[in-house]
Motif scaffolding. Structure first.
Motif, PDB file in Angstrom:
ATOM      1  N   LEU A 253       2.856   5.449  12.619  1.00 34.63           N
ATOM      2  CA  LEU A 253       2.459   4.079  12.285  1.00 34.63           C
ATOM      3  C   LEU A 253       1.162   4.074  11.490  1.00 34.63           C
ATOM      4  O   LEU A 253       1.045   3.416  10.459  1.00 34.63           O
ATOM      5  N   TRP A 254       0.165   4.853  11.962  1.00 36.67           N
ATOM      6  CA  TRP A 254      -1.120   4.858  11.274  1.00 36.67           C
ATOM      7  C   TRP A 254      -1.067   5.596   9.944  1.00 36.67           C
ATOM      8  O   TRP A 254      -1.798   5.259   9.015  1.00 36.67           O
TER       9      TRP A 254
ATOM     10  N   ARG B 237       0.136   2.886   7.738  1.00 28.87           N
ATOM     11  CA  ARG B 237      -0.924   1.892   7.530  1.00 28.87           C
ATOM     12  C   ARG B 237      -1.996   2.425   6.560  1.00 28.87           C
ATOM     13  O   ARG B 237      -2.452   1.688   5.680  1.00 28.87           O
ATOM     14  N   ILE B 238      -2.381   3.667   6.731  1.00 25.46           N
ATOM     15  CA  ILE B 238      -3.410   4.245   5.854  1.00 25.46           C
ATOM     16  C   ILE B 238      -2.901   4.318   4.420  1.00 25.46           C
ATOM     17  O   ILE B 238      -3.630   4.018   3.481  1.00 25.46           O
ATOM     18  N   GLN B 239      -1.653   4.688   4.263  1.00 26.68           N
ATOM     19  CA  GLN B 239      -1.070   4.731   2.921  1.00 26.68           C
ATOM     20  C   GLN B 239      -1.054   3.325   2.304  1.00 26.68           C
ATOM     21  O   GLN B 239      -1.410   3.144   1.141  1.00 26.68           O
ATOM     22  N   ALA B 240      -0.678   2.330   3.094  1.00 25.99           N
ATOM     23  CA  ALA B 240      -0.658   0.949   2.607  1.00 25.99           C
ATOM     24  C   ALA B 240      -2.066   0.486   2.247  1.00 25.99           C
ATOM     25  O   ALA B 240      -2.265  -0.174   1.214  1.00 25.99           O
TER      26      ALA B 240
ATOM     27  N   GLN C 106     -11.243  -6.323   3.877  1.00 32.72           N
ATOM     28  CA  GLN C 106     -10.199  -7.241   3.407  1.00 32.72           C
ATOM     29  C   GLN C 106      -8.822  -6.833   3.940  1.00 32.72           C
ATOM     30  O   GLN C 106      -8.062  -7.674   4.431  1.00 32.72           O
ATOM     31  N   TRP C 107      -8.513  -5.546   3.831  1.00 35.22           N
ATOM     32  CA  TRP C 107      -7.203  -5.072   4.276  1.00 35.22           C
ATOM     33  C   TRP C 107      -7.019  -5.307   5.768  1.00 35.22           C
ATOM     34  O   TRP C 107      -5.967  -5.760   6.209  1.00 35.22           O
ATOM     35  N   CYS C 108      -8.056  -5.006   6.540  1.00 37.50           N
ATOM     36  CA  CYS C 108      -7.973  -5.191   7.992  1.00 37.50           C
ATOM     37  C   CYS C 108      -7.788  -6.659   8.360  1.00 37.50           C
ATOM     38  O   CYS C 108      -7.010  -6.983   9.256  1.00 37.50           O
TER      39      CYS C 108
ATOM     40  N   LEU D 252      -9.339   1.309  11.915  1.00 39.79           N
ATOM     41  CA  LEU D 252      -8.942   1.898  10.635  1.00 39.79           C
ATOM     42  C   LEU D 252      -9.805   3.113  10.320  1.00 39.79           C
ATOM     43  O   LEU D 252      -9.284   4.169   9.963  1.00 39.79           O
ATOM     44  N   TYR D 253     -11.121   2.977  10.466  1.00 43.41           N
ATOM     45  CA  TYR D 253     -12.016   4.106  10.187  1.00 43.41           C
ATOM     46  C   TYR D 253     -11.760   5.281  11.136  1.00 43.41           C
ATOM     47  O   TYR D 253     -11.833   6.439  10.732  1.00 43.41           O
ATOM     48  N   TYR D 254     -11.449   4.979  12.380  1.00 41.43           N
ATOM     49  CA  TYR D 254     -11.121   6.030  13.347  1.00 41.43           C
ATOM     50  C   TYR D 254      -9.933   6.850  12.851  1.00 41.43           C
ATOM     51  O   TYR D 254      -9.969   8.080  12.824  1.00 41.43           O
ATOM     52  N   TRP D 255      -8.873   6.155  12.442  1.00 37.50           N
ATOM     53  CA  TRP D 255      -7.669   6.864  12.011  1.00 37.50           C
ATOM     54  C   TRP D 255      -7.863   7.539  10.653  1.00 37.50           C
ATOM     55  O   TRP D 255      -7.276   8.594  10.408  1.00 37.50           O
ATOM     56  N   LEU D 256      -8.686   6.978   9.802  1.00 33.87           N
ATOM     57  CA  LEU D 256      -8.998   7.655   8.536  1.00 33.87           C
ATOM     58  C   LEU D 256      -9.712   8.982   8.806  1.00 33.87           C
ATOM     59  O   LEU D 256      -9.369  10.010   8.205  1.00 33.87           O
TER      60      LEU D 256
END
Length: 104
Positions: free
Chosen positions: A9-10, A13-16, A26-28, A38-42
């Motif tokens: 899933l992430w 999401r990161i690709q999107a 903005q994306w979040c 988001l930053y955690y998963w990046l």
């Protein structure tokens, strides 16, 4: 949700996010995700991509003849190079391989 499902899933999401051209904030906001998450998963995805190779991967080595027509074995790991000439000391070679396995 299982770990693999969450990772998948992430990854999507990161690709999107990267393809959107939007800022993280903005994306979040548009996708109902916290910027912290988001930053955690990046970070997690980047650290997984830059992780060292698995020690179980095969390494390439060449056996060549030396200038005195004696056989030699050259083992290259990254920038390190180990050359072993005849007569071969099998115990020494096994010790070297064990050290390489533990470090690579």
């Amino acid at each position: 949700m299982k770990k693999e499902e969450l990772r998948s899933l992430w990854k999507e999401r990161i690709q999107a996010y990267r393809e959107s051209g939007l800022t993280a904030r903005q994306w979040c906001a548009e996708n109902g995700v916290s910027t912290h998450r988001l930053y955690y998963w990046l970070r997690r995805q980047n650290s997984a991509a830059s992780a060292p190779a698995s020690p179980s991967e095969w390494m390439r080595f060449d056996v060549t003849d030396g200038p005195e027509d004696k056989a030699s074995l050259t083992i290259k790991v990254g920038v390190c190079e180990i050359e072993i000439k005849e007569p071969l000391n099998e115990k020494l070679l096994l010790d070297v391989i064990r050290v390489l396995e533990s470090r690579c």
